[in-house]
Write a protein that holds these residues in place. Structure first.
Motif, PDB file in Angstrom:
ATOM      1  N   HIS A  77      70.176  -8.307  76.569  1.00 56.45           N
ATOM      2  CA  HIS A  77      70.827  -9.133  75.556  1.00 56.45           C
ATOM      3  C   HIS A  77      69.745  -9.971  74.909  1.00 56.45           C
ATOM      4  N   ARG A  78      69.770 -10.017  73.569  1.00 60.13           N
ATOM      5  CA  ARG A  78      68.724 -10.706  72.833  1.00 60.13           C
ATOM      6  C   ARG A  78      69.331 -11.741  71.889  1.00 60.13           C
ATOM      7  N   MET A  79      68.556 -12.744  71.581  1.00 63.43           N
ATOM      8  CA  MET A  79      68.972 -13.786  70.652  1.00 63.43           C
ATOM      9  C   MET A  79      67.974 -13.854  69.503  1.00 63.43           C
ATOM     10  N   GLY A  80      68.439 -14.306  68.350  1.00 71.41           N
ATOM     11  CA  GLY A  80      67.563 -14.421  67.203  1.00 71.41           C
ATOM     12  C   GLY A  80      67.897 -15.630  66.368  1.00 71.41           C
ATOM     13  N   TYR A  81      66.937 -15.980  65.514  1.00 68.51           N
ATOM     14  CA  TYR A  81      67.180 -17.039  64.541  1.00 68.51           C
ATOM     15  C   TYR A  81      66.303 -16.780  63.323  1.00 68.51           C
ATOM     16  N   THR A  82      66.759 -17.254  62.178  1.00 67.01           N
ATOM     17  CA  THR A  82      66.023 -17.043  60.946  1.00 67.01           C
ATOM     18  C   THR A  82      65.077 -18.219  60.709  1.00 67.01           C
ATOM     19  N   PRO A  83      63.948 -17.976  60.034  1.00 72.43           N
ATOM     20  CA  PRO A  83      63.033 -19.084  59.727  1.00 72.43           C
ATOM     21  C   PRO A  83      63.702 -20.153  58.872  1.00 72.43           C
ATOM     22  N   GLN A  84      64.674 -19.753  58.028  1.00 70.23           N
ATOM     23  CA  GLN A  84      65.339 -20.711  57.159  1.00 70.23           C
ATOM     24  C   GLN A  84      66.293 -21.640  57.925  1.00 70.23           C
ATOM     25  N   ASP A  85      66.811 -21.159  59.072  1.00 72.78           N
ATOM     26  CA  ASP A  85      67.781 -21.955  59.833  1.00 72.78           C
ATOM     27  C   ASP A  85      67.512 -21.777  61.324  1.00 72.78           C
ATOM     28  N   PRO A  86      66.455 -22.438  61.850  1.00 77.75           N
ATOM     29  CA  PRO A  86      66.085 -22.239  63.261  1.00 77.75           C
ATOM     30  C   PRO A  86      67.107 -22.779  64.253  1.00 77.75           C
ATOM     31  N   ASP A  87      68.056 -23.595  63.789  1.00 75.88           N
ATOM     32  CA  ASP A  87      69.058 -24.141  64.706  1.00 75.88           C
ATOM     33  C   ASP A  87      70.216 -23.182  64.947  1.00 75.88           C
ATOM     34  N   GLU A  88      70.372 -22.185  64.082  1.00 74.65           N
ATOM     35  CA  GLU A  88      71.445 -21.209  64.260  1.00 74.65           C
ATOM     36  C   GLU A  88      70.927 -19.999  65.036  1.00 74.65           C
ATOM     37  N   HIS A  89      71.571 -19.697  66.140  1.00 74.14           N
ATOM     38  CA  HIS A  89      71.194 -18.540  66.949  1.00 74.14           C
ATOM     39  C   HIS A  89      72.323 -17.514  66.939  1.00 74.14           C
TER      40      HIS A  89
ATOM     41  N   PHE B 257      63.101  -0.521  82.671  1.00 73.51           N
ATOM     42  CA  PHE B 257      62.513  -0.363  81.355  1.00 73.51           C
ATOM     43  C   PHE B 257      61.115   0.218  81.466  1.00 73.51           C
ATOM     44  N   TYR B 258      60.719   0.997  80.442  1.00 76.93           N
ATOM     45  CA  TYR B 258      59.399   1.610  80.465  1.00 76.93           C
ATOM     46  C   TYR B 258      58.316   0.672  79.956  1.00 76.93           C
ATOM     47  N   TRP B 259      58.658  -0.522  79.509  1.00 77.64           N
ATOM     48  CA  TRP B 259      57.657  -1.528  79.191  1.00 77.64           C
ATOM     49  C   TRP B 259      57.912  -2.746  80.080  1.00 77.64           C
ATOM     50  N   GLN B 260      56.933  -3.639  80.155  1.00 76.94           N
ATOM     51  CA  GLN B 260      57.038  -4.804  81.012  1.00 76.94           C
ATOM     52  C   GLN B 260      57.843  -5.880  80.299  1.00 76.94           C
ATOM     53  N   VAL B 261      59.140  -5.774  80.401  1.00 75.76           N
ATOM     54  CA  VAL B 261      60.025  -6.705  79.722  1.00 75.76           C
ATOM     55  C   VAL B 261      60.132  -7.994  80.537  1.00 75.76           C
ATOM     56  N   THR B 262      60.183  -9.128  79.853  1.00 73.88           N
ATOM     57  CA  THR B 262      60.339 -10.427  80.500  1.00 73.88           C
ATOM     58  C   THR B 262      61.318 -11.269  79.697  1.00 73.88           C
ATOM     59  N   ARG B 263      61.983 -12.164  80.382  1.00 73.15           N
ATOM     60  CA  ARG B 263      62.842 -13.110  79.663  1.00 73.15           C
ATOM     61  C   ARG B 263      61.971 -14.009  78.802  1.00 73.15           C
ATOM     62  N   GLY B 264      62.443 -14.287  77.598  1.00 73.22           N
ATOM     63  CA  GLY B 264      61.670 -15.115  76.700  1.00 73.22           C
ATOM     64  C   GLY B 264      60.675 -14.341  75.861  1.00 73.22           C
ATOM     65  N   GLN B 265      60.618 -13.002  76.028  1.00 71.64           N
ATOM     66  CA  GLN B 265      59.711 -12.175  75.237  1.00 71.64           C
ATOM     67  C   GLN B 265      60.111 -12.258  73.764  1.00 71.64           C
ATOM     68  N   LYS B 266      59.141 -12.552  72.893  1.00 67.56           N
ATOM     69  CA  LYS B 266      59.442 -12.824  71.491  1.00 67.56           C
ATOM     70  C   LYS B 266      58.776 -11.807  70.572  1.00 67.56           C
ATOM     71  N   THR B 267      59.468 -11.462  69.484  1.00 67.62           N
ATOM     72  CA  THR B 267      58.919 -10.615  68.434  1.00 67.62           C
ATOM     73  C   THR B 267      59.373 -11.152  67.085  1.00 67.62           C
ATOM     74  N   SER B 268      58.648 -10.765  66.045  1.00 68.08           N
ATOM     75  CA  SER B 268      59.031 -11.070  64.671  1.00 68.08           C
ATOM     76  C   SER B 268      59.635  -9.814  64.072  1.00 68.08           C
ATOM     77  N   ASN B 269      60.877  -9.883  63.599  1.00 70.89           N
ATOM     78  CA  ASN B 269      61.642  -8.695  63.215  1.00 70.89           C
ATOM     79  C   ASN B 269      62.004  -8.689  61.731  1.00 70.89           C
ATOM     80  N   ARG B 270      62.141  -7.469  61.201  1.00 68.71           N
ATOM     81  CA  ARG B 270      62.683  -7.266  59.852  1.00 68.71           C
ATOM     82  C   ARG B 270      63.626  -6.076  59.903  1.00 68.71           C
ATOM     83  N   ASP B 271      64.803  -6.217  59.314  1.00 70.43           N
ATOM     84  CA  ASP B 271      65.794  -5.146  59.268  1.00 70.43           C
ATOM     85  C   ASP B 271      65.969  -4.672  57.824  1.00 70.43           C
TER      86      ASP B 271
END
Length: 505
Positions: A298-310, A379-393
């Motif tokens: 389960h993952r969470m995200g937020y936009t740069p324009q509204d970092p308080d909304e998850h 998982f086939y990669w070393q996943v950790t809680r708090g792992q962060k990425t920058s995403n574009r859809d």
């Protein structure tokens, strides 16, 4: 002699143990004795022992030495294997001897394969800069062709087998850079020698290569490995040989397997467990392929324009022995099935809102930051809680495209939306199909018009929702897919998943 058979064979005694060491390719300069693991170098008709090679890491690959296949019009035989490691995992490169006397490399990483040959003259003639010059995510031209830098890793050789065209020093770190084009080409630059070596390739499947002599992996893969959880002592079974992380089914601790079962197992406690709709281990038929659910996050995200909304979404890691891994994504917008791409989409010049991949143009829907909140399975990669990425859809109709970028790697994933009913039917849980419905399930009546009773019901529902919203302004994205009323965001999260090692497929 049969067509495609080895035309020459050079065999001499191993200088370490006397067992025969064979060379099938005239371009092989090194070999590892199959009996004593001595590393030997060929100088004319003489073999010289230069050390001992570490034991192979058992990666449960279906490939093995002497397996043969067809690439284009050329027959090839796998004659050697190099295993590399980097902070997030391992991957394998197979030395392939072609029947015309040339050599190629079949790279294998977590069920994905790339067949590469030495780069052509235009790339070879280009003055390749130092590895530090390549910034992940940047676009550059090599040999007159545009590429996106998708991986810049410090790697090292951890083991080898068979005959090899080159042999980096065991355990010595060096840079490996990979660039990808919008037509699916992979350009690899190996800095393991004084002069960087470049190769180009494209994605292939085992079926496409028409391989024979594959390893019988069913016994080992189905048996799995077992150890006791370092936190609670409960038994934990690892089903996939390539797994780098696994969650304890008893206490939900996230366990690091990157150093192997025999190493000290680091673990991190996880609270607030999230129950997946599809149970781990479930089998389902999606788009003509039989998949097994091996992991859930389960993952969470937020936009740069509204970092308080998850906002939150879920990803199921699927596995098929022939197809490798895919992601089944459950977001606000609906369900989707995606796989990491081999190529890197091309961004429109002067327009960061559009990306083109394999002839299809996609429109940017959202840019946001993603963080892993909860993990179950392996998982086939070393996943950790708090792992962060920058995403574009991005999207083009029902076709989806997503990028995830970390410090050393940029991964693209592509796929399409699928109906929620199809997901429930695929995993044979139609009795709970209402739980799967997302925004793709329209409540509109089948008839051409909307009846009066329907209008009244809609009004009542709206009034109830308004009353509830006046009492509660948000939900908890750590445990469900949601967003606050202050945002008009329509996308519920990443269409893909983080793919460690993706730069080496």
């Amino acid at each position: 002699m049969a067509e495609g058979a080895i035309q020459r064979l050079y065999s001499v005694p191993c200088p370490g143990c006397g067992a025969p060491v064979e060379f099938r390719s005239a371009q092989s300069t090194h070999a590892v004795c199959a009996y004593c693991q001595s590393t030997v170098v060929r100088q004319g008709e003489t073999l010289t022992r230069i050390g001992k090679m570490a034991e192979l890491f058992d990666d449960f690959s279906p490939l093995q030495l002497m397996a043969s296949g067809l690439f284009g019009q050329r027959r090839f035989t796998l004659v050697g294997r190099l295993q590399y490691q980097y902070p997030e995992g391992r991957w394998t490169e197979w030395n392939a001897a072609l029947d015309d006397g040339t050599v190629a490399v079949l790279s294998e990483d977590n069920g994905a394969y790339v067949f590469s040959r030495p780069a052509d003259a235009s790339v070879a003639a280009a003055a390749l800069p130092a590895a530090e010059h390549f910034r992940v995510g940047a676009t550059t031209a090599v040999g007159g062709k545009a590429y996106t830098v998708t991986s810049n890793q410090t790697v090292s050789l951890c083991s080898a087998q068979g005959e090899l065209g080159h042999l980096p020093a065991l355990g010595t770190p060096f840079a490996m850079v990979e660039l990808r084009s919008d037509d699916g080409e992979v350009l690899s630059i190996d800095y393991g020698a004084a002069v960087p070596a470049a190769s180009t390739g494209r994605a292939v499947s085992l079926e496409e290569l028409k391989l024979s002599g594959l390893r019988d992996t069913s016994t080992k893969q189905d048996t799995g490995r077992q150890f006791n959880c370092p936190n609670c002592g409960a038994p934990v079974t690892v089903q996939l040989g390539s797994s780098k992380s696994i969650a304890c089914p008893a206490c939900h601790s996230l366990i690091d397997l990157s150093q192997g079962i025999g190493g000290e197992l680091a673990h991190a406690l996880q609270d607030e467990p999230v129950a997946p709709l599809i149970a781990l281990g479930s089998l389902g038929q999606l788009q003509g392929v039989s998949w097994q659910v091996v992991g859930f996050q389960h993952r969470m995200g937020y936009t740069p324009q509204d970092p308080d909304e998850h906002f939150g979404w879920s990803e199921y890691l699927l596995y098929n022995r022939q197809r490798g891994f895919a992601f089944l994504v459950d977001s606000e917008e609906g369900w989707s099935l995606v796989k990491p791409t081999t190529g890197a989409p091309k961004m429109s010049p002067g327009n960061t809102q559009q990306a083109t991949y394999l002839g299809t143009r996609y429109q940017l829907k959202e840019s946001y930051y993603a963080e892993t909140a909860y993990v179950a399975g392996e998982f086939y990669w070393q996943v950790t809680r708090g792992q962060k990425t920058s995403n574009r859809d991005f999207a083009s109709g029902r076709n989806l495209l997503s990028s995830e970028q970390s410090a050393n790697e940029l991964t693209w994933s592509a796929g399409s939306l699928i109906a929620s009913d199809a997901v429930a039917a695929a995993f044979k849980i139609e009795g709970k199909k209402d739980l799967f419905q997302r925004s793709d399930a329209s409540p509109v009546s089948r008839s051409g018009g909307v009846g009066c009773i329907t209008v009244i019901l809609v009004v009542v529902v709206i009034l109830v929702l308004l009353a509830l919203m006046s009492r509660c302004t948000s939900c908890d994205p750590r445990v469900e897919n949601c967003s606050t009323s202050s945002s008009s965001r329509s996308s519920g999260g990443s269409f893909g998943g983080f793919s460690s090692g993706g730069g080496h497929k």
